[in-house]
Design an enzyme around this catalytic site. Structure first.
Site, PDB file in Angstrom:
ATOM      1  N   GLU A 144      -2.186  -0.881  -9.582  1.00  0.00           N
ATOM      2  CA  GLU A 144      -1.178   0.169  -9.756  1.00  0.00           C
ATOM      3  C   GLU A 144       0.161  -0.518  -9.970  1.00  0.00           C
ATOM      4  O   GLU A 144       0.547  -1.369  -9.168  1.00  0.00           O
ATOM      5  CB  GLU A 144      -1.078   0.986  -8.444  1.00  0.00           C
ATOM      6  CG  GLU A 144      -1.589   2.383  -8.519  1.00  0.00           C
ATOM      7  CD  GLU A 144      -1.531   3.101  -7.165  1.00  0.00           C
ATOM      8  OE1 GLU A 144      -1.501   2.476  -6.096  1.00  0.00           O
ATOM      9  OE2 GLU A 144      -1.526   4.339  -7.207  1.00  0.00           O
ATOM     10  N   HIS A 173       0.207  -3.175  -7.020  1.00  0.00           N
ATOM     11  CA  HIS A 173      -0.711  -2.836  -5.923  1.00  0.00           C
ATOM     12  C   HIS A 173      -2.155  -3.112  -6.360  1.00  0.00           C
ATOM     13  O   HIS A 173      -2.694  -2.399  -7.201  1.00  0.00           O
ATOM     14  CB  HIS A 173      -0.510  -1.356  -5.550  1.00  0.00           C
ATOM     15  CG  HIS A 173      -1.359  -0.897  -4.423  1.00  0.00           C
ATOM     16  ND1 HIS A 173      -1.762   0.411  -4.282  1.00  0.00           N
ATOM     17  CD2 HIS A 173      -1.899  -1.554  -3.356  1.00  0.00           C
ATOM     18  CE1 HIS A 173      -2.504   0.547  -3.192  1.00  0.00           C
ATOM     19  NE2 HIS A 173      -2.605  -0.643  -2.625  1.00  0.00           N
ATOM     20  N   ASN A 205      -3.178   5.776  -2.592  1.00  0.00           N
ATOM     21  CA  ASN A 205      -3.239   6.061  -1.153  1.00  0.00           C
ATOM     22  C   ASN A 205      -2.764   7.466  -0.797  1.00  0.00           C
ATOM     23  O   ASN A 205      -3.138   7.995   0.246  1.00  0.00           O
ATOM     24  CB  ASN A 205      -2.463   5.001  -0.373  1.00  0.00           C
ATOM     25  CG  ASN A 205      -3.295   3.741  -0.242  1.00  0.00           C
ATOM     26  OD1 ASN A 205      -4.520   3.816  -0.143  1.00  0.00           O
ATOM     27  ND2 ASN A 205      -2.652   2.586  -0.263  1.00  0.00           N
ATOM     28  N   SER A 258       0.827  -1.209   0.000  1.00  0.00           N
ATOM     29  CA  SER A 258       0.000   0.000   0.000  1.00  0.00           C
ATOM     30  C   SER A 258       0.854   1.249   0.000  1.00  0.00           C
ATOM     31  O   SER A 258       0.422   2.298  -0.454  1.00  0.00           O
ATOM     32  CB  SER A 258      -0.856   0.057   1.261  1.00  0.00           C
ATOM     33  OG  SER A 258      -1.640  -1.069   1.373  1.00  0.00           O
TER      34      SER A 258
HETATM   35  N1  3HC Z   1     -15.763 -11.837  -4.634  1.00  0.00           N
HETATM   36  C1  3HC Z   1     -16.627 -11.844  -5.644  1.00  0.00           C
HETATM   37  N2  3HC Z   1     -17.616 -10.932  -5.781  1.00  0.00           N
HETATM   38  C2  3HC Z   1     -17.724  -9.992  -4.827  1.00  0.00           C
HETATM   39  C3  3HC Z   1     -16.848  -9.946  -3.714  1.00  0.00           C
HETATM   40  C4  3HC Z   1     -15.824 -10.913  -3.644  1.00  0.00           C
HETATM   41  N3  3HC Z   1     -14.916 -10.935  -2.660  1.00  0.00           N
HETATM   42  N4  3HC Z   1     -17.200  -8.901  -2.942  1.00  0.00           N
HETATM   43  C5  3HC Z   1     -18.248  -8.309  -3.542  1.00  0.00           C
HETATM   44  N5  3HC Z   1     -18.572  -8.966  -4.676  1.00  0.00           N
HETATM   45  C6  3HC Z   1     -19.576  -8.591  -5.641  1.00  0.00           C
HETATM   46  C7  3HC Z   1     -20.971  -8.956  -5.329  1.00  0.00           C
HETATM   47  O1  3HC Z   1     -21.305 -10.208  -5.824  1.00  0.00           O
HETATM   48  C8  3HC Z   1     -21.772  -7.838  -6.035  1.00  0.00           C
HETATM   49  O2  3HC Z   1     -21.880  -7.946  -7.426  1.00  0.00           O
HETATM   50  P1  3HC Z   1     -23.049  -7.178  -8.269  1.00  0.00           P
HETATM   51  O3  3HC Z   1     -22.965  -5.729  -7.930  1.00  0.00           O
HETATM   52  O4  3HC Z   1     -22.689  -7.484  -9.689  1.00  0.00           O
HETATM   53  O5  3HC Z   1     -24.299  -7.806  -7.793  1.00  0.00           O
HETATM   54  C9  3HC Z   1     -20.933  -6.678  -5.838  1.00  0.00           C
HETATM   55  O6  3HC Z   1     -19.594  -7.174  -5.664  1.00  0.00           O
HETATM   56  C10 3HC Z   1     -21.424  -5.921  -4.677  1.00  0.00           C
HETATM   57  O7  3HC Z   1     -21.394  -6.738  -3.525  1.00  0.00           O
HETATM   58  P2  3HC Z   1     -22.395  -6.613  -2.300  1.00  0.00           P
HETATM   59  O8  3HC Z   1     -23.800  -6.438  -2.771  1.00  0.00           O
HETATM   60  O9  3HC Z   1     -22.118  -7.727  -1.361  1.00  0.00           O
HETATM   61  O10 3HC Z   1     -21.939  -5.343  -1.538  1.00  0.00           O
HETATM   62  P3  3HC Z   1     -21.796  -3.888  -2.067  1.00  0.00           P
HETATM   63  O11 3HC Z   1     -22.802  -3.544  -3.088  1.00  0.00           O
HETATM   64  O12 3HC Z   1     -21.717  -3.069  -0.825  1.00  0.00           O
HETATM   65  O13 3HC Z   1     -20.361  -3.885  -2.767  1.00  0.00           O
HETATM   66  C11 3HC Z   1     -18.066  -3.564  -2.688  1.00  0.00           C
HETATM   67  C12 3HC Z   1     -19.243  -4.296  -2.103  1.00  0.00           C
HETATM   68  C13 3HC Z   1     -17.726  -4.141  -4.068  1.00  0.00           C
HETATM   69  C14 3HC Z   1     -16.915  -3.830  -1.739  1.00  0.00           C
HETATM   70  C15 3HC Z   1     -18.410  -2.039  -2.844  1.00  0.00           C
HETATM   71  O14 3HC Z   1     -18.965  -1.542  -1.663  1.00  0.00           O
HETATM   72  C16 3HC Z   1     -17.207  -1.207  -3.188  1.00  0.00           C
HETATM   73  O15 3HC Z   1     -16.805  -1.116  -4.336  1.00  0.00           O
HETATM   74  N6  3HC Z   1     -16.611  -0.537  -2.161  1.00  0.00           N
HETATM   75  C17 3HC Z   1     -15.403   0.250  -2.320  1.00  0.00           C
HETATM   76  C18 3HC Z   1     -14.229  -0.692  -2.328  1.00  0.00           C
HETATM   77  C19 3HC Z   1     -12.927   0.027  -2.470  1.00  0.00           C
HETATM   78  O16 3HC Z   1     -12.835   1.244  -2.582  1.00  0.00           O
HETATM   79  N7  3HC Z   1     -11.856  -0.753  -2.448  1.00  0.00           N
HETATM   80  C20 3HC Z   1     -10.514  -0.212  -2.495  1.00  0.00           C
HETATM   81  C21 3HC Z   1     -10.005  -0.018  -1.105  1.00  0.00           C
HETATM   82  S1  3HC Z   1      -8.428   0.737  -1.073  1.00  0.00           S
HETATM   83  C22 3HC Z   1      -7.366  -0.550  -1.250  1.00  0.00           C
HETATM   84  O17 3HC Z   1      -7.714  -1.711  -1.330  1.00  0.00           O
HETATM   85  C23 3HC Z   1      -5.917  -0.172  -1.317  1.00  0.00           C
HETATM   86  C24 3HC Z   1      -5.170  -0.443  -0.039  1.00  0.00           C
HETATM   87  O18 3HC Z   1      -3.806  -0.181  -0.285  1.00  0.00           O
HETATM   88  C25 3HC Z   1      -5.631   0.380   1.129  1.00  0.00           C
END
Ligand code: 3HC
Length: 279
Positions: A148, A136, A186, A115
């Site tokens: 990334e 990343h 980040n 990260s």
């Molecule tokens: N595997 C497969 N499919 C998944 C999954 C997984 N682990 N997690 C979620 N999904 C799918 C679901 O099946 C669903 O698909 P659909 O929209 O086509 O029906 C979709 O993703 C949405 O899932 P949920 O309905 O369970 O939940 P949400 O609608 O709340 O979505 C989320 C979950 C995809 C996590 C969404 O909230 C999101 O995009 N959040 C932001 C995530 C983000 O910003 N991530 C980056 C974080 S920063 C990082 O990682 C960097 C690090 O360095 C800090």
């Protein structure tokens, strides 16, 4: 292609899964057998979700059949690509990269999923700096399209080209960043999360309203506090500390509330308690 992913936590298991989905033979390695078995069930669950939506090109069984689980780093020896995804602590990454260097094929490309740790710093622990770079990924890896790609001063241009092709082939859409703390993602995300925590700390609005502002006002899928819980408050704290130390800029200073929560074991979703409770 034979691919090894070292570290089977949240990121490593997701990375292993997407390589296997794209047809590669994957070895997912972790010294902790409990982590490996939880990775195995988590990957099955994730594949079932994708399958229910018709997003898999083949059966779950054939994808799962391409993933082997191991607790021995020697098993990386036949891999052409090795992604290190162990804990975000420099000493752990150092030790892991040194062992990887010992066992890896001299031609293998070595990527690190980090990260915020400097790729130039980590390259010191790799035998063959030209084949090393940052990859990343974003959580949840099977869903998020971004990766990334971060190069060190010594990364070979051909290695970058190969990794770009491989990332596109496994369904990711890469961006490129120089090795500056926090890269692009980040460096910009963490000050947003920090400001949301300060807004909460100062009692300007409730956590729910801060998040709602971003969900409904800016169309973010999650508000910044929900996202902090999702990423892990310890991870946010560690990344902010690196950014604050390396840029020396107070806009990255970790908020006291965040420090208190982390030291009290409130780490967000993974500990069932953060800005929200998850039970
Ligand atoms: N595997 C497969 N499919 C998944 C999954 C997984 N682990 N997690 C979620 N999904 C799918 C679901 O099946 C669903 O698909 P659909 O929209 O086509 O029906 C979709 O993703 C949405 O899932 P949920 O309905 O369970 O939940 P949400 O609608 O709340 O979505 C989320 C979950 C995809 C996590 C969404 O909230 C999101 O995009 N959040 C932001 C995530 C983000 O910003 N991530 C980056 C974080 S920063 C990082 O990682 C960097 C690090 O360095 C800090």
């Amino acid at each position: 292609m034979n691919v090894s992913v070292v570290g089977a936590g949240t990121m490593g298991r997701g990375i292993g899964q997407v390589f296997a989905q794209a047809g590669h033979d994957v070895i997912l390695i972790d010294i902790n057998r409990n982590v490996l078995s939880s990775a195995e069930s988590n990957i099955k669950e994730s594949l079932s979700r994708l399958n229910r939506k018709g997003l898999l090109k083949e059966s779950i069984e054939s994808i799962i059949g391409r993933i082997k689980y191991s607790s021995s780093l020697e098993d990386i020896k036949n891999s052409k690509i090795i992604i290190e995804a162990v804990f975000e602590k420099i000493e752990i990454k150092k030790e892991t990269l040194e062992i990887i260097s010992k066992h890896a094929d001299p031609q293998a490309i070595i990527g690190t999923n980090t990260s915020s740790i400097s790729i130039n710093t980590l390259s010191q622990y790799v035998n063959g700096k030209e084949r090393f770079l940052g990859t990343h990924f974003f959580n949840p890896v099977p869903v998020m399209k971004l990766v990334e790609i971060i190069t060190s001063e010594r990364t070979d241009g051909k290695v970058v080209e190969t990794i770009e092709k491989v990332m596109i082939e496994i369904g990711k859409d890469p961006v490129f960043s120089k090795d500056f703390p926090g890269f692009v993602s980040n460096r910009i995300l963490m000050p947003l999360i920090r400001e949301a925590i300060l807004t909460f700390e100062q009692g300007v609005a409730s956590a729910a309203d801060i998040d709602k502002t971003f969900r409904l006002g800016m169309n973010h899928p999650m508000g910044p506090l929900e996202l902090a819980d999702f990423v892990g408050l310890d991870v946010c704290y560690d990344v902010l500390e690196v950014l604050y130390r390396d840029y020396g800029d107070p806009r990255f200073k970790p908020p006291i509330t965040l420090k208190n929560m982390v030291t009290a074991g409130k780490l967000g979703r993974k500990s069932s308690e953060g800005f929200y409770t998850y039970r």
